[in-house]
Write an enzyme that holds these catalytic residues in place. Structure first.
Site, PDB file in Angstrom:
ATOM      1  N   HIS A 391       0.824  -1.203   0.000  1.00 30.12           N
ATOM      2  CA  HIS A 391       0.000   0.000   0.000  1.00 30.12           C
ATOM      3  C   HIS A 391       0.864   1.261   0.000  1.00 30.12           C
ATOM      4  CE1 HIS A 391      -3.717   2.251   1.307  1.00 30.12           C
ATOM      5  NE2 HIS A 391      -2.792   3.080   1.759  1.00 30.12           N
ATOM      6  N   GLU A 392       1.764   1.349   0.960  1.00 26.57           N
ATOM      7  CA  GLU A 392       2.568   2.567   1.090  1.00 26.57           C
ATOM      8  C   GLU A 392       3.552   2.734  -0.065  1.00 26.57           C
ATOM      9  OE1 GLU A 392       1.581   4.705   3.005  1.00 26.57           O
ATOM     10  OE2 GLU A 392       0.349   3.530   4.388  1.00 26.57           O
ATOM     11  N   HIS A 395       1.737   4.483  -2.805  1.00 24.83           N
ATOM     12  CA  HIS A 395       1.829   5.931  -2.610  1.00 24.83           C
ATOM     13  C   HIS A 395       3.190   6.453  -3.067  1.00 24.83           C
ATOM     14  CE1 HIS A 395      -1.885   6.669  -0.521  1.00 24.83           C
ATOM     15  NE2 HIS A 395      -1.594   5.896   0.508  1.00 24.83           N
ATOM     16  N   HIS A 398       3.606   6.600  -6.765  1.00 23.15           N
ATOM     17  CA  HIS A 398       2.765   7.671  -7.282  1.00 23.15           C
ATOM     18  C   HIS A 398       3.507   9.005  -7.145  1.00 23.15           C
ATOM     19  CE1 HIS A 398      -1.628   9.438  -7.361  1.00 23.15           C
ATOM     20  NE2 HIS A 398      -0.863   9.902  -8.330  1.00 23.15           N
TER      21      HIS A 398
END
Length: 601
Positions: A391-392, A395, A398
């Site tokens: 998940h991180e 980020h 991105h």
């Protein structure tokens, strides 16, 4: 590093498991020197007051100097905040965080003239400016976003007052963070054999996942009884946050704090209400899940401390961090080698702060610093921790793409799209794990985890969003937001979202106290919308391959160069409708069907 038996001090964590904040500033002294440089830029910028409409060259010069000051502010903030989060008890970094916040507020106050002056320039004159000064093209979107808020812009004097109030507006979040992360302590949780386990914000969820029901119950009760003892303090802090948002909305002539928050990122208010309505229409599936959980756990009564533990006994094994990295790397093969090369760069060059230490900020996040992203984890070796890593890093990549392909003024993507890339990584990880298992027990375990992602991300975050909405509405109606009222509203929402199949434990009424996202200004709904978008995007990537990946990388590289709805449309999903939410919840229903069938065999 093995999972610690007790929570270590910061200096006991190996350097290889700490993030490389020195990549921003090698020393605190260099940070201080740049802070002084920033302070020197502030009066230079304030000297432009009254001059922005003079000519194109002056406007471009101001925006160029402002961009340089904002880049410097970002570097200073990233360093101070990352250092502070390593150990929130360290006074030096508390002070440095306060210093950069004060400088940030001073910068905002000194440039408060900017918005009304740019707004006052006629459309005809602005187009002439663009024609006369090619350098202004760099700031076209920035200028457009200022001018589209025309009806919410105040006079220069009023804007200066709003800027001066900025530090006070941040106080509820700052107070809550210090209280929750630095000051609040919990009694040890006790397992079924009487053994004590250190309880903290960071260890709570790992205990909730334990097969030891006595440990789960103890951790649940000790956590929420501690919060209950402080309910009036926390309610006062959250009430201050609600009133601060109402003040901002009223001052800027918005109909509500929700409208003010979403207008900032150019997201229609209807998206927020569509989400809540779509979830309400699919609550029957959550009630089915609660009934299935009760049945598979074999309990007479299902309690809230039974919601996180895996439904398949014996399938939960510890995952060393090195193994978790390799699995995430393998799972993201559909994203292509360029994407995975950047992922590996982050793994190998200390972008990640891996383990919990005493005083470290709880939870997990990614910070998109200019030098490279920084990821905070409190890794515990669970499957959930592995998904948090995926998940991180979503980020992080991105931020990496946005910083690489956009100018600094267009690189900072808005929060509405922030949770899409992170959750897309999670969805691809789940598809990878499901595809490679042939064991029915393991498959059931993974499906259970997938179901939990829906529960905790789509349903639970929507419940949080509805709670936040209710608080804003009650405040606007003049209702006093006491601790008792907050607990009452929160408990009613838990009953609505989970139904009659679970015992409405008294302690759950205090859960709102431990949710830091209530200080993020209507942030949480974007976890749910982002999850829905990510499910659609991940399935398109797996189905269509290179063409879908190309569109997706274009989305990652877009920063805030377009409004978020259009950015997502470019990647293949339309969040202006409730369809992605309904489609995601349809998948939740299909997973429930498969889980019920697997466990019946």
């Amino acid at each position: 590093m093995a999972e610690p038996k007790t929570i270590p001090q910061r200096d006991q964590i190996p350097v290889s498991d700490r993030w490389a904040v020195e990549d921003i500033y090698a020393t605190d002294e260099l940070w201080m020197a740049d802070l002084e440089r920033l302070k020197g830029l502030i009066p230079q910028l304030s000297a432009y007051a009254g001059k922005l409409a003079t000519d194109a060259k002056t406007l471009c010069a101001y925006l160029t100097e402002l961009e340089a000051a904002q880049i410097l502010t970002g570097d200073l903030a990233e360093y101070a905040m990352r250092r502070n989060d390593e150990d929130t008890r360290v006074a030096k970094y508390q002070e440095m965080s306060g210093m950069i916040m004060s400088a940030y507020v001073s910068l905002g106050s000194a440039t408060a003239f900017e918005t009304p002056e740019i707004m006052a320039i006629s459309d005809q004159t602005m187009e002439a400016f663009y024609a006369a000064e090619p350098g202004l093209a760099r700031y076209r979107r920035y200028i457009f976003n200022i001018r589209r808020h025309a009806e919410h812009v105040l006079s220069p004097a009023e804007e200066k007052i709003m800027a001066l109030a900025g530090e006070m507006m941040q106080s509820p979040d700052d107070i809550y963070s210090k209280f929750a992360d630095a000051d609040l302590t919990f009694p040890d949780a006790v397992d079924g054999e009487g053994g004590a386990h250190p309880l903290s914000q960071g260890t709570y969820i790992s205990y909730m996942e334990s097969p030891d029901r006595a440990l789960r119950k103890s951790a649940f009760q000790n956590t929420y009884n501690t919060w209950a003892a402080n309910k009036n303090t926390v309610a006062a802090v959250l009430n201050s946050q609600v009133k601060a948002l109402q003040f901002n909305a009223t001052a800027r002539r918005y109909a509500s704090p929700l409208e003010a928050a979403l207008d900032h990122t150019n997201v229609p208010v209807s998206v927020y209400h569509n989400l809540i309505e779509a979830v309400h229409q699919n609550l029957d599936k959550m009630y089915r899940y609660v009934a299935l959980r009760k049945k598979l756990l074999g309990v007479d009564e299902l309690h809230f401390y039974d919601l996180y533990t895996p439904l398949v006994p014996g399938a939960d094994s510890k995952i060393p961090f090195e193994q978790a990295k390799q699995t995430v790397y393998d799972a993201l093969a559909p994203m292509g080698e360029d994407y995975r090369r950047i992922l590996k760069e982050g793994f190998d060059n200390r972008w990640i702060d891996v383990y919990q230490n005493v005083g470290k900020r709880s939870g997990a996040y990614s910070a998109g610093a200019r030098v490279h992203p920084f990821v905070l984890l409190n890794y515990t070796g669970t499957l959930d921790s592995q998904f948090t890593l995926a998940h991180e890093m979503g980020h992080a990549l991105h931020s990496y793409h946005s910083n690489k392909y956009q100018t600094p003024v267009d690189a900072d993507y808005v929060i509405f799209v922030a949770e899409v890339a992170s959750t897309c990584n999670e969805a691809l990880l789940m598809e990878h794990l499901l595809a490679k298992t042939t064991d029915k027990t393991e498959r059931a375990y993974l499906i259970n985890h997938f179901l939990e992602q829906f529960r905790s991300t789509l349903y639970r975050q929507t419940m949080f969003a509805e709670f936040e909405l209710i608080l804003g509405q009650l405040n606007a109606q003049g209702v006093a937001l006491t601790a008792e009222r907050m607990c009452e509203e929160y408990k009613k929402l838990n009953h609505l979202y989970y139904g009659d199949g679970i015992v409405l434990d008294d302690e759950i009424a205090y859960e709102w106290e431990r949710i830091p996202h209530f200080y993020y200004n209507y942030y949480v709904f974007q976890y749910a919308t982002g999850y829905s978008a990510a499910i659609a995007l991940s399935r398109r990537i797996l189905r269509e391959g290179e063409a879908a990946v190309k569109d997706y990388i274009g989305f990652l590289s877009g920063g805030c160069s377009k409004d978020p709805i259009d950015l997502l449309k470019g990647a293949g999903v339309d969040m202006s409708t409730p369809d992605p939410v309904n489609q995601a919840l349809a998948l939740f229903g299909e997973l429930l069907d498969e889980m019920e069938a697997l466990m019946a065999e």
